[in-house]
Scaffold this active site. Structure first.
Site, PDB file in Angstrom:
ATOM      1  NE  ARG A 133      -2.079   7.953   7.916  1.00 60.39           N
ATOM      2  CZ  ARG A 133      -2.912   6.971   7.613  1.00 60.39           C
ATOM      3  NH1 ARG A 133      -4.184   7.214   7.462  1.00 60.39           N
ATOM      4  NH2 ARG A 133      -2.491   5.740   7.466  1.00 60.39           N
ATOM      5  CB  THR A 134       3.652   9.512   4.229  1.00 63.55           C
ATOM      6  OG1 THR A 134       3.513   9.088   5.576  1.00 63.55           O
ATOM      7  CG2 THR A 134       4.991  10.180   4.050  1.00 63.55           C
ATOM      8  CG  HIS A 141       8.098   8.319   8.722  1.00 62.21           C
ATOM      9  ND1 HIS A 141       8.135   9.237   7.704  1.00 62.21           N
ATOM     10  CD2 HIS A 141       6.799   7.934   8.824  1.00 62.21           C
ATOM     11  CE1 HIS A 141       6.915   9.398   7.211  1.00 62.21           C
ATOM     12  NE2 HIS A 141       6.084   8.624   7.881  1.00 62.21           N
ATOM     13  CE  LYS A 167      10.743  -3.229 -16.666  1.00 61.44           C
ATOM     14  NZ  LYS A 167      10.854  -2.033 -17.527  1.00 61.44           N
ATOM     15  NE  ARG A 173       6.310   5.380   3.728  1.00 66.99           N
ATOM     16  CZ  ARG A 173       5.302   5.418   4.588  1.00 66.99           C
ATOM     17  NH1 ARG A 173       4.316   4.558   4.488  1.00 66.99           N
ATOM     18  NH2 ARG A 173       5.276   6.313   5.547  1.00 66.99           N
TER      19      ARG A 173
END
Lengths: 162, 307
Positions: free
Chosen positions: B55-56, B133, B84, B105
């Site tokens: 969703r985000t 958030h 890496k 995110r």
């Protein structure tokens, strides 16, 4: 010979009870001295460090005390100590006399020295410095991580960067 | 004084004042009423999802596209140099040279704050581990205001996993600006953490702790449900005991206030029975849609196209 050993004993007594040059951190809240030693990384410097734990105190019943021979704390270091011991008195000693008294002042932020206890905090996973915002209320000193935003009281901080 | 959002990152709800929050909500309302298909033409958003999200991510990307902008990025950190050993600072410094704005995110807590130090392009935090958030909180506040026609002096229940849920922490903190009466409904082991409760006390916010939805459902204007995750329990039998206690069913809505709305950050599993969907109280799908307008508003503000 007897004179000699007497002198040794006298010197030893002097070594514990007074320092010629260095720093005395007194009136540390009982139980916090060892954390301060870690915070200031005192063992690594090969200076003589004398520690007193659970000493009798008129004001608080018990207190801890640290004496460091041959090292003067800076104002920045004093402020770091203030987080762990907000009521400590810090005196710089010169030739057995107090040459400077520091006013302990809790800083607004503390960079680098405190390790964030949160294992998921980015500061514990990437090469970077830590930063904490300090607040004080009637329950004591609190540290909020600038990155993960978790809040800790001073007793929850277990390790320091040296 | 009104914050100028141009070039400003949105990292944590605690960075925003009450007037900032109200201003963002107002802009989201405007965009919902009047779409702006060309507002961000020739602007590029980097969509940096070091951790999967449905969703985000889609909501951020759609928000940019619906304002006429372009999107580039990745949906999984495993395909990046992070694997890496590249630091977030290095990665975001470089991505900031390509893009005008960055939605991100990351699984590590504090990653968005760190990213905002690496680049002068605005970072919109779409979740950093269990920490913040903020766009979710802003869309929650927008949806509360939209459904109740006001934000202040509301009775709001937060239900489910209140210990680990970043959504409920941020929402409780944001609601301190709006004099909410809060009800926390959770199993004892998943109740609201002390540090949040202390913060609420310091700010004079009234709250109480409960163990059953039935204790509060008829008193509140907003019932904010969250998912209880089995993996939060060390003993599976503890999960079995609570998993059906925190489920909202249609019959529980018989005597609720007429204006009461049920919200949920989604995804839901079984904590809201699907029969609730058809009632006038269900608001979680509208809430999810409002994420689009809220993120459009934030993109436009951060890029200085609206003030």
């Amino acid at each position: 010979m007897i004179q000699n050993s007497n002198r040794v004993i006298k010197d030893k007594k002097l070594l514990v009870s007074a320092i010629k040059n260095g720093t005395v951190i007194d009136h540390i809240e009982k139980g916090n001295a060892l954390q301060i030693i870690t915070l200031l990384n005192l063992p690594s410097e090969k200076k003589v460090v004398t520690v007193g734990l659970n000493l009798p105190s008129k004001a608080t019943e018990y207190k801890d005390l640290i004496k460091v021979e041959g090292r003067e704390l800076t104002q920045e270091e004093v402020n770091e100590v203030a987080i762990l011991a907000p009521n400590a008195s810090i005196n710089i000693i010169n030739n057995y006399e107090v040459s400077k008294k520091f006013n302990v002042e809790i800083p607004k932020t503390i960079d680098y020295v405190v390790v964030c206890p949160n294992p998921k905090c980015i500061t514990n996973n990437e090469r970077m410095e830590t930063k904490f915002h300090i607040t004080q209320n009637d329950k004591g000193v609190n540290l909020k991580c600038h990155y993960c935003e978790k809040k800790y009281n001073k007793n929850e901080i277990k390790s320091y960067n040296s | 004084m009104q914050t100028n959002f141009k070039g400003k990152s949105i990292i944590s709800i605690s960075d925003l004042s009450k007037s900032d929050i109200l201003h963002i909500i107002k802009q989201a309302e405007e965009i919902k009423k009047k779409p702006q298909p060309n507002m961000l033409k020739n602007k590029v958003m980097a969509s940096c999802f070091f951790e999967p999200s449905t969703r985000t991510r889609l909501s951020f990307e759609t928000a940019m596209e619906r304002l006429g902008g372009q999107v580039m990025g990745f949906a999984d950190g495993k395909v990046t140099s992070a694997k890496k050993g590249e630091t977030t600072w290095d990665a975001m410094k470089i991505i900031g040279q390509y893009a005008d704005v960055i939605a991100m995110r990351h699984p590590l807590e504090g990653a968005a704050r760190r990213a905002s130090e690496a680049t002068n392009k605005p970072i919109l935090n779409g979740g950093d581990g269990a920490n913040q958030h903020p766009t979710q909180t802003l869309l929650d506040l927008f949806s509360i205001k939209e459904s109740q026609k006001k934000l202040s002096n509301l009775n709001i229940a937060l239900i489910g996993d209140l210990k680990y849920g970043r959504t409920t922490h941020s929402l409780a903190q944001a609601l301190t600006h709006f004099n909410a009466r809060l009800y926390f409904v959770a199993p004892d082991s998943l109740q609201m953490p002390n540090y949040i409760c202390e913060e609420l006390k310091e700010k004079g916010i009234k709250f109480s702790l409960h163990e059953k939805i039935e204790d509060v459902v008829n008193k509140v204007d907003i019932l904010y449900m969250t998912r209880i995750q089995a993996e939060r329990f060390t003993d599976p039998t503890d999960y079995e005991k609570v998993k059906n206690v925190f489920v909202l069913t249609k019959d529980m809505l018989a005597k609720v206030k007429p204006n009461m709305k049920v919200m949920h950050p989604l995804p839901r599993v079984n904590e809201i029975d699907t029969a609730v969907d058809e009632t006038k109280h269900a608001y979680y799908f509208e809430q999810a849609e409002n994420g689009l307008y809220t993120r459009q508003a934030l993109l436009a503000l951060a890029l200085g196209k609206i003030k």
